[in-house]
Design a protein around this motif. Sequence first.
Motif, short mmCIF file in Angstrom:
data_model
loop_
_atom_site.label_atom_id
_atom_site.label_comp_id
_atom_site.label_asym_id
_atom_site.label_seq_id
_atom_site.Cartn_x
_atom_site.Cartn_y
_atom_site.Cartn_z
N LEU A 45 1.09 -1.08 -0.01
CA LEU A 45 0.06 -0.02 -0.11
C LEU A 45 0.70 1.09 -0.24
N PRO A 46 2.21 0.87 1.14
CA PRO A 46 2.50 2.39 0.46
C PRO A 46 3.07 2.37 -0.71
N ALA A 47 3.88 2.22 -1.56
CA ALA A 47 4.24 2.12 -2.55
C ALA A 47 3.02 2.12 -3.58
N LEU A 48 2.20 1.66 -3.31
CA LEU A 48 0.99 2.28 -4.37
C LEU A 48 -0.02 3.24 -4.33
N ALA A 49 0.33 3.67 -3.06
CA ALA A 49 0.64 5.34 -2.29
C ALA A 49 0.70 6.63 -3.52
N VAL A 61 -0.02 17.82 -1.05
CA VAL A 61 0.46 18.58 0.09
C VAL A 61 0.14 17.69 1.35
N PHE A 62 -1.65 17.01 0.85
CA PHE A 62 -1.54 16.61 2.01
C PHE A 62 -1.10 14.78 2.16
N LEU A 63 -0.81 14.63 0.82
CA LEU A 63 -0.43 12.87 0.81
C LEU A 63 1.40 12.57 0.22
#
Length: 478
Positions: free
Chosen positions: A394-398, A462-464
């Motif tokens: 999930l971190p890489a997908l995000a 900014v938020f992600l």
Amino acid sequence: MNQAITFLTRKAGGQRANWLDYLTYAYLLLGVFLILIPVLWLALNSLKSPSQLEKQDLSLLPSQFEMVARATVVSPEGKEIFFIPDLPQWVLNWDDLSEAERAEHDTRAFLANFEGRELYALRSHLRMVSELVREMVEVQSLPEWLLRYPSMAQASKADFDVDAVLALLNDEDRRLLSEFLNLPPYEPSRLSLQILASALDPQTGEETLFGISNLKATREFTPARYVDNRSDEVLQLDTKSITIRKVFDPSWSNFSDPIKGEAFGVNVNFATCFTNSVLVTLIATVLTLLINSMAAFALAKYKFRGQVAFFIVILATLMVPPTITLVGVFKAVNATGLSGSIWGVIIPGAATPTGVFLLRQYMLSIPDELIEAARMDAASEWKVYWRIILPLALPALAALGILSVIWRWNDLILPLVAIATTKEAYTIQLCLLEFRGEHLSQEHYRLAMTMVSLVPSTLVFVFLQKYITTGIANTGLK
């Protein structure tokens, strides 16, 4: 907010800041300053009026000089140049108003307050001459060909006796019709805007109001006229002694007109372009995550002949400039019938070698024992991919999702190839090109819509941004 304050007040050691702390904060402020200056400049210029941009006014804030109306009226006695002070702002800015804004004002009631040369100048400025002539033709039963006379060819005009019609009219109606037909000794009156300035009168030494056409600080003297019309003389004022006032005047119509589809000279609706960009970005991002994650899963967790060769080929495409494949993409889009459709933008960019590399390197860090345990529990390959690999990656997908949003949102080349012939499918970047044409440049609209186009990608970043740093930092740990 507390975390931000804690971070900004952090020190290298001890209770008091040392030279290294000051140097660090100075470097941080310099970086923020350099990043924000172009954005701040763009934001402030997007609120400037078209006239201020055309004059290349270097003022930081959207403002304008306090203006006064100078009228030019031609009559049998000659040309008269005079000022009409204290006109409302909507009259001064009449040429810049939209049709809806003009309909909000009662021009007939306004003109009823004037007579003589002021009336002649204002009715021409407010474009009431043709409307008044139509009413005069109808009320006085004048020939209908008078309305077509200005657009007739010179040979055709010889067939009509204009002088006979003018002889039947009184002085005021004769002047009105002559201005409409552009007949001597009358000409259409004009009203222009000049800068209202105050300076010492060279003759009396008193503080006096003047109208000047242009103010250049490099000139020693500036030509000016009296606003109170005491004299027709053109004076030469000392430029350093001139005082002018500027008022803060943001042009919010720069934003509202394109969004409503009312931008003059632009035949695209920015709201539609915005919607198309949102659809393209969302659908393309979902497809990118799905396709790239599948390819990365196969390259990271399967062993098959040619695995390394496939991976090398995918990496090799990173070294090929997009312009090299542009012709091939164009032919493929045309051959598949996707030209003119947003699918022509979505599908060609669905798989990216950068995304495959990023996800593959991250998936290498996922233990193979988890996959083997799932297979021993009779999990299918789809379940392994969907229930184990995707949640752990999930971190890489995000990170890839955020990058994909920025790529798709700012993409110009692919939409230019796939949908340039269909304005209904335009994305934001293509719409921005429409504000600069061969004969008409709408820089105020383009600057404003550029600011609007920056908002979504800025908010996403900014938020992600923590997902970007987490996903990329953890890539390739194994």
